[in-house]
Enzyme design. Structure first.
Site, short mmCIF file in Angstrom:
data_model
loop_
_atom_site.label_atom_id
_atom_site.label_comp_id
_atom_site.label_asym_id
_atom_site.label_seq_id
_atom_site.Cartn_x
_atom_site.Cartn_y
_atom_site.Cartn_z
N HIS B 136 89.97 7.99 20.30
CA HIS B 136 91.18 7.18 20.36
C HIS B 136 92.06 7.75 21.47
O HIS B 136 92.00 8.96 21.75
CB HIS B 136 91.89 7.31 19.00
CG HIS B 136 93.07 6.41 18.80
ND1 HIS B 136 94.30 6.70 19.33
CD2 HIS B 136 93.20 5.27 18.11
CE1 HIS B 136 95.15 5.74 18.95
NE2 HIS B 136 94.51 4.86 18.22
N ASP B 213 90.08 14.94 14.55
CA ASP B 213 90.99 13.81 14.30
C ASP B 213 90.41 13.05 13.12
O ASP B 213 89.43 12.33 13.25
CB ASP B 213 91.06 12.94 15.56
CG ASP B 213 91.70 11.57 15.30
OD1 ASP B 213 92.10 11.29 14.15
OD2 ASP B 213 91.79 10.78 16.27
N GLN B 216 90.71 8.31 10.53
CA GLN B 216 89.90 7.23 9.96
C GLN B 216 88.92 7.75 8.92
O GLN B 216 88.12 6.97 8.38
CB GLN B 216 89.11 6.53 11.08
CG GLN B 216 89.96 5.88 12.14
CD GLN B 216 90.72 4.68 11.61
OE1 GLN B 216 90.37 4.08 10.59
NE2 GLN B 216 91.79 4.30 12.30
N LYS B 239 97.58 5.32 6.71
CA LYS B 239 96.25 4.73 6.64
C LYS B 239 95.62 4.97 5.26
O LYS B 239 94.50 4.56 5.02
CB LYS B 239 95.36 5.32 7.73
CG LYS B 239 95.80 4.94 9.15
CD LYS B 239 94.76 5.27 10.16
CE LYS B 239 95.30 5.34 11.57
NZ LYS B 239 95.62 4.03 12.15
N CYS B 377 92.76 0.83 21.17
CA CYS B 377 93.20 2.12 21.73
C CYS B 377 92.01 3.02 22.00
O CYS B 377 92.09 4.24 21.83
CB CYS B 377 94.20 2.83 20.80
SG CYS B 377 95.67 1.88 20.50
#
Lengths: 161, 419
Positions: B136, B213, B216, B239, B377
């Site tokens: 991202h 990261d 997600q 999220k 993104c």
């Protein structure tokens, strides 16, 4: 607005069979417009004879709204003077941004099928990109973007992941 | 079926009742243009269940004051609730200590914290940082800024056409200049689940720290930062049923202690004079200013909610959604799924022949269906795949099979408009 009215037959038709699609040899004016938010890219070339737009052509990668807008724009400005084209550009931008009184005096004619984008902020730029690029070409700016900061068409589009 | 399975199976099925879960989400009752909302954009931001909304209201109506400051009743209770939320997050990802859990404004902020706090102190001219093609923009741009400032170099792990990282190439990128690895756990654009445990072990064998990261990943699977052995792990509240404006940076305590502060201000100091300021200990060293207290407490309530359902049950339901949706969408002529990694979360990116993703998005919206369209993104992914954009349906545990059917019908309707 019901978004159905945006995808009217005239828009779908111009998307399927775009008018003045292609590249103009020996163009006197040329510009490439980008919408970095969706990757759309539009190439516009035209020939000015005196103050009149004699020939105009476009090509590129874009959504149906952008392509139909470009197709109808080229048909509308062909044979017009530079000054008349600039009036249409201003009126089209104003319409897409909801700033034009459609019942008042204007020169847009059938181009008012795009009026529905004013209710879809994320699609306004799709409709405006060809006009923005034409404006750049007429003013001898060779590349432009929907994200040019001093432009009235700058409208927020989501950039979340 | 063995006798044991026959006893267990009905319980597993009844334990996860998607219709009962859907009733917890008031927004799912919304109508769009007269059609029931089908929310398939949870990878961008998830929806919030009533218990989390209630917790925000109860905090704001009975517990709010600034934290770590005054001696009065409200300040003490707000501080206690804020720190309790930190411990909930600690347990949720199985961090060793609560001081390893830093509240940030989100994943982007967390990555920037590591870039400034670790990168600017320990990475210099000629050093190399390994990223991947899948990243991202939030895990690319901060490192580019650092590389430009320090004269460091970015190396990029390539992917294959399925959207899987090429591990051999990853391993070949390492050399004596490699100082840092930053990689996403799950691709937001394609759903690929990356083999991060293996990647972390490889980097550690060469003394290189790794940031994950996890924006997600955490909403969709059980995360154990000790088992992964990652040095940093970043994720966002919004999220995963929590509010916006709150996220977590997990970091190993010894690394966090060596790092320089990111932002200066109140709460991150022990003492200030104009001659010298002594910084606070972790985690406060990285939490300058008044934090989003309500959002942090709401985040705590969100992980309580998710834990009650169980991350394993959530993962099982979402896999069933992914498999069903993949199967149904593959059957539509002219539709191609982008991202076919063997391990995926419930993210379906797709392109439709002759129809631009933005037109798909607008036409699906007309049916009440919310999907994301664009480059997500993640422009390097799109460049590699040579497509300008995709439409992305991303599922959460509150989606059901009937919504997949509506999506499939919506794609067919959109195709018909352009015939």
């Amino acid at each position: 607005m019901n978004t159905k009215s945006l995808y009217q037959e005239v828009i779908l038709d111009h998307n399927r069979k775009p008018r003045n699609y292609g590249i103009l040899d020996n163009a006197s004016h040329h510009a490439v417009g980008h919408n970095p938010l969706c990757g759309d890219r539009l190439d516009i070339s035209l020939n000015l004879s005196g103050e009149h737009i004699n020939h105009i052509a476009f090509h590129g990668e874009s959504c149906a709204i952008c392509k139909a807008s470009a197709s109808m724009m080229t048909a509308a400005v062909k044979g017009k003077t530079r000054a008349d084209a600039e009036i249409l550009i201003q009126e089209f931008r104003d319409m897409a941004l909801g700033k034009l009184n459609l019942d008042g005096h204007h020169h847009l004619g059938r181009l008012t099928v795009f009026a529905g984008v004013r209710d879809l902020p994320t699609r306004v730029k799709c409709a405006i990109l060809p006009w923005h690029t034409l404006h750049a070409a007429l003013n001898s700016v060779t590349t432009t973007s929907t994200e040019v900061t001093d432009d009235s068409m700058h409208a927020p589009v989501d950039s979340a992941s | 079926m063995t006798p044991v399975e026959s006893i267990l199976k009905p319980q597993i099925v009844s334990a996860f009742d998607v219709e009962r879960i859907r009733a917890d989400f008031p927004i799912l009752k919304l109508k769009v243009d007269g059609k029931p909302l089908i929310y398939l954009d949870s990878a961008a931001s998830g929806q919030m269940p009533q218990p989390v909304i209630d917790r925000l209201v109860s905090y704001q109506t009975t517990q709010h004051a600034n934290i770590h400051r005054a001696v009065h009743y409200l300040s003490e209770i707000a501080t206690a609730e804020f720190e309790s939320a930190r411990r909930k997050l600690q347990h949720f990802i199985n961090a060793r200590e609560d001081r390893e859990v830093i509240f940030t404004s989100g994943t982007t902020d967390a990555i920037n914290l590591v870039m400034h706090g670790y990168g600017r102190k320990f990475i210099g001219a000629g050093d190399e940082i390994i990223l991947t093609t899948l990243e991202h923009h939030s895990n690319i741009v901060p490192w580019q800024m650092l590389a430009e400032e320090k004269g460091a170099k970015i190396r990029v792990v390539p992917i294959n056409d399925a959207g899987e990282l090429l591990l051999d190439e990853y391993e070949q990128l390492f050399n004596e200049h490699t100082r840092f690895v930053s990689v996403m756990h799950v691709s937001n654009a394609l759903g690929s689940i990356n083999p991060i445990k293996q990647m972390i072990a490889f980097a550690h064998a060469r003394g290189v720290p790794v940031l994950i990261d996890g924006a997600q990943a955490v909403p969709h699977m059980k995360i154990d930062v000790q088992d992964l052995d990652c040095d940093f792990y970043a994720f966002s509240g919004h999220k995963m049923c929590g509010p916006t404006g709150i996220g977590i940076l997990y970091g190993k305590a010894d690394l966090l202690e060596q790092m320089q502060p990111f932002k200066g201000g109140g709460d991150m100091i022990l003492s200030v004079t104009f001659e010298k300021t002594i910084y606070n200990t972790i985690p406060q060293k990285f939490e300058a200013g008044t934090p989003p207290i309500a959002a942090a407490i709401g985040f705590g309530a969100a992980v309580d909610y998710l834990s009650e359902i169980g991350m394993e049950a959530i993962a099982t339901h979402e896999l069933a959604l992914l498999n069903y949706a993949t199967e149904q969408i593959c059957r539509i002529p002219g539709v191609r799924i982008i991202g076919t990694a063997s391990l995926k979360t419930a993210v379906l990116s797709f392109v439709v022949d002759g129809v631009h993703p933005h037109d798909i998005g607008t036409l699906l919206n007309q049916e009440g269906i919310a999907v994301r369209t664009g480059h997500h993104c993640a422009q390097p992914v799109m460049q590699y795949l040579k497509i300008p954009a995709t439409s992305r349906a991303s599922f959460a545990f509150y989606n059901n099979m009937a919504e997949v059917d509506t999506l499939v019908a919506g794609i067919r309707t959109a195709q018909n408009v352009f015939v």
